[in-house]
Enzyme design. Structure first.
Site, mmCIF file in Angstrom:
data_model
loop_
_atom_site.group_PDB
_atom_site.id
_atom_site.type_symbol
_atom_site.label_atom_id
_atom_site.label_comp_id
_atom_site.label_asym_id
_atom_site.label_seq_id
_atom_site.Cartn_x
_atom_site.Cartn_y
_atom_site.Cartn_z
ATOM 1 C CB SER A 73 -27.720 26.455 -17.916
ATOM 2 O OG SER A 73 -28.796 26.113 -17.068
ATOM 3 C CG HIS B 78 -17.697 7.622 -7.704
ATOM 4 N ND1 HIS B 78 -18.726 8.541 -7.672
ATOM 5 C CD2 HIS B 78 -18.085 6.609 -6.883
ATOM 6 C CE1 HIS B 78 -19.680 8.097 -6.864
ATOM 7 N NE2 HIS B 78 -19.320 6.928 -6.379
ATOM 8 C CG ASP C 263 -29.246 -8.121 -7.249
ATOM 9 O OD1 ASP C 263 -28.497 -8.364 -6.271
ATOM 10 O OD2 ASP C 263 -29.583 -8.990 -8.078
ATOM 11 C CD GLU D 299 -1.511 2.364 2.002
ATOM 12 O OE1 GLU D 299 -2.297 3.311 2.125
ATOM 13 O OE2 GLU D 299 -0.348 2.419 2.469
#
Length: 794
Positions: A672, A733, A710, A468
């Site tokens: 906008s 994301h 689900d 890590e």
């Protein structure tokens, strides 16, 4: 039916291994078992007439009809019996048993066990890729097997790592007018008491720095943030091109500092820990207190991977068969040498700096120097230069994750992943081993529950990640290797990195889907804080750190990066969360904890100063284990889509308010935010309707339960864009991402945010605002598409 149809009889859990499973849960398996001889056979697998012998066709027909009639009768009987005995959701006796199992889990966990795991795991250094870390991996694997986990395996990858050159140490020097070195920085840290004879301690270095010996004038760049370089270049006229820059650690991820220095044209960068950022007032340096000694040096990688994983195999698992780029073409590897030093050495480098004074007090630290900017030294020292000697080596190295499982009794194809890393820069007294010790105690406690006959509804995967500290490599490679499976089966990922970074109050970063679950659990855990003995963890957390948006709730932060949840949340869209104890954000102005990533992160540091009774780490273990338990054993996945709707409304307003600084341009280029607000409103309505249907769900209807679960599981996935963010394709994301300017911090609607960052300085304003409009449209589409996933299934 999926979890059962694909499993061999030998793989199905026996009644004993499942524990006392409610009869209703067995019913689904029973129905499929009756069908298995027929439904599971392909036409090519059915016996031919020849293989059955020359039986008269009439007899064949009679037997076939009788067999089919018997099968249908048994199937119908199984349905009627199974339907009549299924428990009605989590109510009555079933609810009592459910809550009792959680209480048993909490009671099983002991602070004394966490303490002993921490003591055991921190006796020796365990840097990724070393024999000591492999030994620790095998020790953890053996313990998991003894705990009663169903499986515990080592999973390896071959990744690019970086180490100091033992025969050519790295250091920084000051040279005189003749090029002679008249001062050299320290080559190592003085070991703490009791660790003088421990082998395997690597000297301080910045992993993945390129090699180089370079000499130049020095420029002080404060924290090396984007705004610091803007100040130097745009307001002060200081040019860093061809210079060596020195930046203090803190505020942002060190890799972002290096990237900023490269963009400014620097030829090298020195990093140091200033007392203003790594020493608390009135506290002695370690070992007499928990402050950073003057010779302490923070290690750490300086990559800019943006979620790529192993630099040579971006996007794909680093296995033996994988194509690899050349090292010079690796992703995110810096092009200029980097080296860290302690503040005693930094004071000597900064003492005689020339050039303009620090622009304001935010540029001044805690050393007895002027903090002049440079470039170069002043007065009689003006002929002196700074020379960097960096000799780090990079090599392909095998790393090992430990992966353990407890198979689910009902939905074994739904996974809750509980993972944290074990590799450290030295002993890892806080980072990561306070998290690894918690992981071990949680795994042991779940194992004890299994031995007593309990088994979770869904499968729990335990993970001890490797490497890590070198860029989240172990977790990212495993996520890459299993991405196709995880996309369809992973319910959530709960991170178990360091369980403490302070001892003031709880800190939680998670997806909005988990907020209500976190609040619920903390109300059932006793506060470990002094003065709150009769109160809940929720109570002490709320009082000490209320949310700025809603003071009636405790603060929950956005997920950024910097730990192993990144690949699961930012790339794969798996709902994720993390919890740990932290410092007082209002009063404690030092960065992280003072001895972060140094040799002084020891077991004694934790035992003497941070958590002597290990009560705070036990509380963190309980909330982490509670999250895993609830996600694994609740009949309905405990996610709340309405909390996501409220978060989206808040984030949309934030980014809109940020844009109002450019009202003229918004009008000129017809920008906008209406489509974004409209999609958020649609998502809010869809979430409300979904939870209304959920409240009326017949929990005896297994297929209906599975269908809504689900929808909950896949909701986070709906916020991902397969194309990724601009220039950061592995951050997919659309709602959350690490800041482009600080990997540790999370930002919302990152595509829009990045498009508007420093937009006024861009030469082609039309093109710049067209990109803002494009990002708004992507965000609006994504939110609208996510709303669609909550609509009732036809």
């Amino acid at each position: 039916l999926a979890p059962w149809a694909g499993r061999l009889p030998s793989q199905r859990a026996s009644p004993a291994s499942r524990g006392a499973m409610p009869r209703g849960k067995v019913a689904l398996c029973s129905w499929l078992g009756l069908l298995a001889p027929w439904a599971g056979r392909l036409p090519s697998q059915r016996a031919s007439p020849a293989s059955r012998g020359a039986m008269p066709r009439g007899k064949v027909a009679l037997c076939s009809w009788l067999g089919l009639f018997a099968l249908l009768a048994l199937f119908a009987l199984g349905i009627l019996v199974g339907w009549s005995v299924k428990p009605g959701g989590q109510s009555g006796r079933h609810t009592d048993a459910y809550q009792d199992a959680r209480r048993q889990l909490f009671a099983e966990m002991k602070a004394a066990n966490i303490k002993e795991y921490l003591r055991s795991f921190t006796k020796f250094p365990h840097v990724a890729g070393t024999e000591q870390n492999l030994h620790l991996a095998k020790e953890i694997q053996t313990q998991w097997q003894s705990f009663g986990l169903d499986t515990a395996e080592l999973v390896h990858y071959d990744v690019l790592l970086s180490y100091p050159n033992e025969s050519a140490p790295s250091y920084v020097a000051i040279t005189d007018e003749h090029g002679n070195e008249i001062f050299n920085t320290s080559l190592f840290e003085a070991p703490p008491p009791g660790y003088e004879n421990v082998s395997g301690v690597l000297p301080p270095y910045n992993a993945f720095s390129p090699q180089g010996v370079l000499t130049a004038d020095l420029v002080y760049v404060n924290y090396g943030r984007t705004e610091d370089f803007f100040k130097l270049e745009r307001e002060m006229g200081v040019n860093c091109t061809g210079k060596i820059v020195i930046a203090r650690y803190g505020k942002i991820f060190r890799g972002n500092k290096v990237k900023n220095a490269m963009l400014a044209g620097a030829k090298g960068i020195i990093l140091y820990s200033d007392p203003a950022d790594y020493c608390a007032p009135g506290v002695s340096p370690y070992p007499d207190g928990w402050n950073l000694p003057g010779g302490g040096v923070q290690r750490g990688n300086v990559l800019n991977l943006n979620g790529a994983g192993d630099p040579l195999t971006p996007g794909y698992p680093a296995k033996e068969y994988t194509f690899r780029y050349e090292v010079d073409d690796g992703v995110g590897i810096p092009k200029i040498p980097v080296h860290p030093i302690g503040y005693h050495d930094a004071e000597i480098l900064l003492r005689f700096m020339g050039g303009p004074a620090a622009p304001d007090k935010t540029w001044k630290g805690g050393l007895n120097v002027s903090y002049n900017i440079g470039p170069g030294f002043s007065g009689s020292h003006s002929t002196r230069k700074v020379r960097m000697h960096v000799h780090t080596i990079r090599k392909l190295t095998r790393i090992y994750n430990v992966i353990g499982t407890i198979k689910g009794a009902v939905e074994c194809d739904r996974y809750i992943i509980f993972g944290g890393h074990r590799d450290s820069w030295v002993f890892g007294g806080i980072d990561p081993t306070t998290g690894a010790a918690v992981l071990q105690e949680v795994a042991r406690s779940f194992g004890q529950m299994v031995k007593k006959g309990w088994r979770p509804r869904r499968t729990i995967i335990f993970a001890s990640w490797d490497a890590e500290e070198f860029g989240l490599l172990g977790s990212t490679e495993w996520a890459e290797e299993n991405a196709k499976i995880l996309h369809g089966r992973a319910v959530a990922y709960i991170n178990t990195d360091s369980s403490i970074e302070g001892n003031y109050t709880l800190r939680v970063d998670c997806s909005p889907l988990l907020s209500q679950l976190v609040y619920h659990l903390t109300k059932e855990i006793s506060s470990p804080d002094e003065g709150y003995e009769s109160k809940s963890l929720y109570d002490s957390w709320l009082e000490k750190d209320p949310s700025p948006e809603n003071p009636h709730l405790p603060r929950i932060n956005k997920l950024g990066s910097g730990s192993d949840f990144e690949a699961f949340f930012q790339r794969l869209g798996i709902t994720s969360g993390r919890a740990r104890y932290t410092k007082n954000r209002k009063l404690d102005k030092y960065s992280s904890y003072p001895v972060y990533h140094t040799i002084y992160e020891t077991f004694e540091l934790v035992e003497r100063f941070y958590d002597p009774a290990f009560r705070k780490q036990l509380a963190v273990a309980q909330i982490r284990a509670g999250l895993v338990y609830e996600l694994a054993d609740s009949q309905i996945i405990p996610f709340n889509g309405q909390d996501y709707a409220e978060a989206l409304r808040s984030y949309a307003q934030e980014i809109y308010d940020l844009a109002q600084k450019h009202k003229t341009e918004l009008a000129t280029y017809e920008v906008s935010f209406d489509p974004l607000f409209a999609s958020v409103a649609n998502f809010t309505a869809a979430a409300a309707d979904f939870h209304q249907r959920l409240s009326q769900l017949d929990k005896n209807n297994l297929l209906a339960v599975r269908s809504l679960n689900d929808q909950l599981m896949l909701l986070e996935r709906a916020f991902t864009d397969p194309l990724g963010l601009p220039g950061r394709r592995f951050y997919r994301h659309v709602i959350f991402a690490p800041s482009n300017h600080n990997k540790y911090a999370g930002v919302s609607f990152p595509g829009i945010y990045d498009a508007m960052f420093d937009i006024s300085s861009k030469k082609d304003q039309l093109k710049a605002w067209q990109e803002v409009k494009r990002q708004i449209s992507i965000a609006a589409f994504t939110v609208q598409a996510a709303a669609g996933t909550l609509v009732a299934v036809a």
